[in-house]
Write an enzyme that holds these catalytic residues in place. Sequence first.
Site, mmCIF file in Angstrom:
data_model
loop_
_atom_site.group_PDB
_atom_site.id
_atom_site.type_symbol
_atom_site.label_atom_id
_atom_site.label_comp_id
_atom_site.label_asym_id
_atom_site.label_seq_id
_atom_site.Cartn_x
_atom_site.Cartn_y
_atom_site.Cartn_z
ATOM 1 N N ARG A 46 0.854 -1.179 0.000
ATOM 2 C CA ARG A 46 0.000 0.000 0.000
ATOM 3 C C ARG A 46 0.895 1.236 0.000
ATOM 4 O O ARG A 46 2.107 1.137 0.142
ATOM 5 C CB ARG A 46 -0.939 -0.016 1.224
ATOM 6 C CG ARG A 46 -0.305 -0.597 2.440
ATOM 7 C CD ARG A 46 -0.530 0.131 3.706
ATOM 8 N NE ARG A 46 -0.374 1.548 3.637
ATOM 9 C CZ ARG A 46 0.789 2.176 3.799
ATOM 10 N NH1 ARG A 46 1.908 1.502 3.978
ATOM 11 N NH2 ARG A 46 0.839 3.487 3.747
ATOM 12 N N GLY A 47 0.259 2.382 -0.156
ATOM 13 C CA GLY A 47 0.998 3.617 -0.363
ATOM 14 C C GLY A 47 1.105 3.871 -1.854
ATOM 15 O O GLY A 47 1.552 2.996 -2.605
ATOM 16 N N ALA A 48 0.703 5.059 -2.294
ATOM 17 C CA ALA A 48 0.614 5.322 -3.731
ATOM 18 C C ALA A 48 1.909 5.040 -4.490
ATOM 19 O O ALA A 48 1.883 4.372 -5.532
ATOM 20 C CB ALA A 48 0.157 6.765 -3.961
ATOM 21 N N ARG A 86 -6.748 -0.678 -7.580
ATOM 22 C CA ARG A 86 -7.080 0.427 -6.664
ATOM 23 C C ARG A 86 -7.414 1.655 -7.511
ATOM 24 O O ARG A 86 -6.581 2.093 -8.292
ATOM 25 C CB ARG A 86 -5.902 0.782 -5.733
ATOM 26 C CG ARG A 86 -5.460 -0.286 -4.759
ATOM 27 C CD ARG A 86 -6.435 -0.578 -3.639
ATOM 28 N NE ARG A 86 -6.736 0.537 -2.772
ATOM 29 C CZ ARG A 86 -6.024 0.893 -1.696
ATOM 30 N NH1 ARG A 86 -4.931 0.225 -1.384
ATOM 31 N NH2 ARG A 86 -6.410 1.894 -0.935
ATOM 32 N N GLN A 190 -2.831 1.930 9.877
ATOM 33 C CA GLN A 190 -1.496 2.096 9.314
ATOM 34 C C GLN A 190 -0.602 2.966 10.188
ATOM 35 O O GLN A 190 0.612 2.806 10.200
ATOM 36 C CB GLN A 190 -1.575 2.723 7.916
ATOM 37 C CG GLN A 190 -2.215 1.834 6.869
ATOM 38 C CD GLN A 190 -3.666 2.184 6.641
ATOM 39 O OE1 GLN A 190 -4.384 2.520 7.594
ATOM 40 N NE2 GLN A 190 -4.126 2.122 5.410
ATOM 41 N N ASP A 231 -2.646 10.575 -2.353
ATOM 42 C CA ASP A 231 -2.824 9.575 -3.393
ATOM 43 C C ASP A 231 -3.186 10.207 -4.725
ATOM 44 O O ASP A 231 -2.991 9.599 -5.771
ATOM 45 C CB ASP A 231 -3.894 8.573 -2.979
ATOM 46 C CG ASP A 231 -3.373 7.596 -1.943
ATOM 47 O OD1 ASP A 231 -3.067 6.458 -2.323
ATOM 48 O OD2 ASP A 231 -3.244 7.979 -0.770
ATOM 49 N N ASN A 241 -6.404 11.818 0.175
ATOM 50 C CA ASN A 241 -5.496 11.064 1.042
ATOM 51 C C ASN A 241 -6.334 10.172 1.948
ATOM 52 O O ASN A 241 -7.566 10.222 1.938
ATOM 53 C CB ASN A 241 -4.618 12.022 1.858
ATOM 54 C CG ASN A 241 -3.467 11.298 2.535
ATOM 55 O OD1 ASN A 241 -2.734 10.540 1.898
ATOM 56 N ND2 ASN A 241 -3.293 11.505 3.832
ATOM 57 N N LYS A 242 -5.671 9.362 2.724
ATOM 58 C CA LYS A 242 -6.340 8.413 3.615
ATOM 59 C C LYS A 242 -7.454 9.089 4.407
ATOM 60 O O LYS A 242 -7.282 10.202 4.921
ATOM 61 C CB LYS A 242 -5.305 7.801 4.565
ATOM 62 C CG LYS A 242 -5.875 6.826 5.570
ATOM 63 C CD LYS A 242 -6.430 5.592 4.887
ATOM 64 C CE LYS A 242 -7.044 4.638 5.909
ATOM 65 N NZ LYS A 242 -7.667 3.483 5.261
#
Length: 353
Positions: A46-48, A86, A190, A231, A241-242
């Site tokens: 995960r993480g762009a 995603r 996270q 993201d 973003n998250k």
Amino acid sequence: MALTALRWREDRLELLDQRLLPAQSRWLTCHSADDVAGAIRDMAVRGAPAIGISAAYGVVLAARALGAAATAATLTPALDTLAASRPTAVNLFWALARMQRIAATQQGATLIQALTNEALAIHDEDRRMNHRLAAFGLPLLPEGGRIYTHCNTGALATGGHGTALGVLRSAWTAGRIRGVIAGETRPWMQGSRLTSWELMQEGVPVTLVTDNSAGHLMQRGEVQAVIVGADRITANGDTANKIGTYGLAVLARHHGIPFYVAAPLSTIDPALPDGSSIVIEERDASEVRQIQGTPIAPAEVPVQNPAFDVTPAALITAIITEHGVIHAPDTANMAAYLANIEGRDVDDAGVNP
């Protein structure tokens, strides 16, 4: 050995399964584009930036499986599968577009080698970009401050040093800040599972807090700045973003605290005019009803589980990339920034636009 989320082994991609951290370190082996897409979709990686790098290697695996039959046309199913993994992280589509451009000009063994070289280049560029971005972000942080961050934007989310967390790591090494506050970042935790663990590995003082503590801490003067990743960033500076990031930005504005977004240039999507155009991923309800398989809510309670929210540009003090800083982002400032760096080599990003 430096902390890393992914390893390329010529015939396979190995991903550190981030669903199990910090209790267990287990590497997943991906032999196909389907394997990589599944790992992205299920958040093993995960993480762009890390998603984009992984997808690039997924294209290489697809080409290797096709062998002499590898062409732009025969790779299309694999590209489509990876693109669907995603929907919000623009780095995924940016990396796949780079791989598609390579596929359009070659085939067979030559194409496989060219795709491999491109994936390796994407990975290496991200590592170097992290350090350049950190150098631009470091002087923005208040000296001696405690900085609040959300989700995970470190080595686990990128090809190396990290984006927002990379800025914090560099700031601590330089003696500029006195510590980090990490929000737990529900529902995947996270912040508690990954960010706190990463910072502890580096010896950076970190305090973990529940997500709903942020306003209380700001009110008491315990937070001097907020820095988060992204993201997707639109043409006017709106930022996805998250989930929970928007609320932090509102709180920071109310308390007069600077709010920074740190992300690579590849995260900016100038084709989207503003945040209303961003597709927000809705994830499975079980992620909210359970924590790591343990039920914490009635099994049938209705759930909304958006993975991201959009922070309006008006709430963002500055956006930090590997090319410099966009202060007070809006449509005009974003356009001027992009025009300034157009055609520049990424390694020439030593002067703040």
